[in-house]
Each structure stands twice: as structure tokens, then as C-alpha cells.
Design a protein around this motif. Structure first.
Motif, short mmCIF file in Angstrom:
data_model
loop_
_atom_site.label_atom_id
_atom_site.label_comp_id
_atom_site.label_asym_id
_atom_site.label_seq_id
_atom_site.Cartn_x
_atom_site.Cartn_y
_atom_site.Cartn_z
N GLN A 260 8.80 -6.82 5.05
CA GLN A 260 7.53 -7.31 4.36
C GLN A 260 6.31 -6.81 4.97
O GLN A 260 5.56 -6.62 4.43
CB GLN A 260 7.56 -8.90 4.64
CG GLN A 260 8.64 -9.56 3.60
CD GLN A 260 8.78 -11.16 3.97
OE1 GLN A 260 8.34 -11.39 4.99
NE2 GLN A 260 9.52 -11.96 3.22
N SER A 261 6.46 -6.55 6.36
CA SER A 261 5.29 -6.09 7.00
C SER A 261 5.04 -4.49 6.32
O SER A 261 3.88 -4.10 6.22
CB SER A 261 5.38 -5.87 8.46
OG SER A 261 5.54 -7.29 9.18
N ALA A 262 6.19 -3.73 6.34
CA ALA A 262 6.20 -2.42 6.04
C ALA A 262 5.49 -2.27 4.33
O ALA A 262 4.63 -1.54 4.17
CB ALA A 262 7.26 -1.77 5.97
N VAL B 167 2.15 -0.66 2.78
CA VAL B 167 2.30 0.50 1.68
C VAL B 167 1.33 -0.06 0.91
O VAL B 167 0.68 0.88 0.38
CB VAL B 167 3.82 0.33 1.31
CG1 VAL B 167 3.73 1.20 0.03
CG2 VAL B 167 4.79 1.15 2.25
N GLN B 168 1.27 -1.40 0.61
CA GLN B 168 0.27 -1.92 -0.38
C GLN B 168 -1.20 -1.65 0.11
O GLN B 168 -2.13 -1.00 -0.90
CB GLN B 168 0.51 -3.41 -0.60
CG GLN B 168 1.82 -3.56 -1.43
CD GLN B 168 2.15 -4.82 -1.49
OE1 GLN B 168 1.81 -5.99 -0.48
NE2 GLN B 168 2.81 -5.79 -2.57
N GLU C 36 -5.89 1.84 -0.53
CA GLU C 36 -6.90 2.98 -0.07
C GLU C 36 -6.79 4.13 -0.93
O GLU C 36 -7.85 4.67 -1.03
CB GLU C 36 -6.67 3.15 1.45
CG GLU C 36 -6.93 2.08 2.39
CD GLU C 36 -6.17 2.23 3.98
OE1 GLU C 36 -5.95 3.51 4.27
OE2 GLU C 36 -6.20 1.37 4.63
N LEU C 37 -5.83 4.55 -1.28
CA LEU C 37 -5.52 5.69 -1.93
C LEU C 37 -6.33 5.63 -3.31
O LEU C 37 -6.77 6.50 -3.77
CB LEU C 37 -3.91 5.99 -2.33
CG LEU C 37 -3.68 7.30 -2.83
CD1 LEU C 37 -4.15 8.33 -2.32
CD2 LEU C 37 -2.21 7.44 -3.03
N HIS C 38 -6.06 4.34 -3.77
CA HIS C 38 -6.76 4.34 -5.21
C HIS C 38 -8.29 4.42 -5.08
O HIS C 38 -8.80 5.08 -5.86
CB HIS C 38 -6.13 2.87 -5.84
CG HIS C 38 -6.84 2.56 -6.85
ND1 HIS C 38 -6.59 3.05 -8.35
CD2 HIS C 38 -8.20 1.70 -7.29
CE1 HIS C 38 -7.41 2.54 -9.09
NE2 HIS C 38 -8.15 1.73 -8.84
N ILE C 39 -8.76 3.89 -4.26
CA ILE C 39 -10.18 3.87 -3.73
C ILE C 39 -10.59 5.36 -3.57
O ILE C 39 -11.67 5.66 -4.16
CB ILE C 39 -10.61 3.16 -2.47
CG1 ILE C 39 -10.48 1.32 -2.79
CG2 ILE C 39 -12.08 3.32 -1.95
CD1 ILE C 39 -10.46 0.59 -1.31
N ALA C 40 -9.74 6.03 -2.88
CA ALA C 40 -10.15 7.42 -2.56
C ALA C 40 -10.03 8.23 -3.89
O ALA C 40 -10.87 9.23 -4.05
CB ALA C 40 -9.18 8.09 -1.36
#
Length: 131
Positions: free
Chosen positions: A63-65, A69-70, A75-79
Motif C-alpha cells: 500500500q505504501s509503495a 507510485v501514485q 508528479e509525472l502528469h504535472i511535468a
């Protein structure tokens, strides 16, 4: 002086991280103890209790992982959005510069035509003056 201040800032950050890690570790130990207590209440064999405990720990890690990842996906989507906007802005800027360049070229052509017309008029005037 700046280096000393930065060193002190880094030291403060390190100390606060260590405190946070200690707090998280104690929190994790409390959770593990609580989990073991709850598993013990199920009255399973020691082997099964250990398996349930390990599976539960694994679920928690997964769940932490997944959360990490989410977060990274966000962050990737924002970039990607920023890159897309930057690309669109660059394309619009390029188009604007090309339009300005064309306008300048047209202006230069008009000036040349006008200069040649002026020269033609001067020649005509001088010819008329001679007659």
C-alpha cells in the motif's frame, strides 16, 4: 559565513529527519505489536500467526509503495502538462516570430519599391527639367 549557515541548516534538517524517523519507527513498533495482539486473538497456530503477520506487513508495504507510485504518477502528469504547455508556447512563439519576419520582409519590399519609385520620379523630374 553562508557556508556555515547552510551547514547549520543541513544539520537542523538532519536532526529533524532523525527525530521523524525515530517517531515513525516507534509508531511502526506500536502497530506491529497491536497487529500481533489482534492476530493472536484469532487463536491460530503459531505458524499461521506468523504467516498472517508477514502477509499483513507485506500488504502494508504494498500500500505504501502504491501510494508512492501514485504520487510519482501525479508528479509525472504535472511535468508532462508543463512540457506540453512549454511546447505549445514555443510553437506559438515560433509562429509569431515567423509572422513578424514576414511582415518585416514585406515592409522591406515596400521600401525598395518606394525607393525605386522615388528614383523613377527623380529621373522623370530631371528629364522634364531638361526639356
Amino acid at each position: 559565513k553562508d557556508a556555515r549557515e547552510k551547514l547549520l541548516e543541513m544539520e537542523d534538517l538532519l536532526i529533524s529527519e532523525q527525530k521523524e524517523n525515530e517517531h515513525l519507527r516507534s509508531y511502526q513498533l506500536v502497530l506491529e505489536k497491536t497487529m500481533k495482539t489482534k492476530i493472536a486473538e484469532l487463536e491460530l497456530s503459531p505458524k499461521h500467526e506468523e504467516q498472517v503477520f508477514k502477509i499483513t506487513q507485506l500488504q502494508t508495504r504494498l500500500q505504501s509503495a502504491l501510494r508512492l507510485v501514485q504520487e510519482k504518477e501525479g508528479e509525472l502528469h504535472i511535468a508532462q502538462t508543463k512540457n506540453t504547455r512549454a511546447s505549445e508556447t514555443a510553437a506559438l512563439t515560433r509562429e509569431a516570430l515567423e509572422a513578424i519576419s514576414k511582415q518585416q520582409d514585406l515592409g522591406i519590399q515596400k521600401m525598395r519599391i518606394m525607393n525605386s519609385q522615388i528614383e523613377t520620379l527623380k529621373k522623370q523630374k530631371s528629364l522634364l527639367g531638361c526639356v
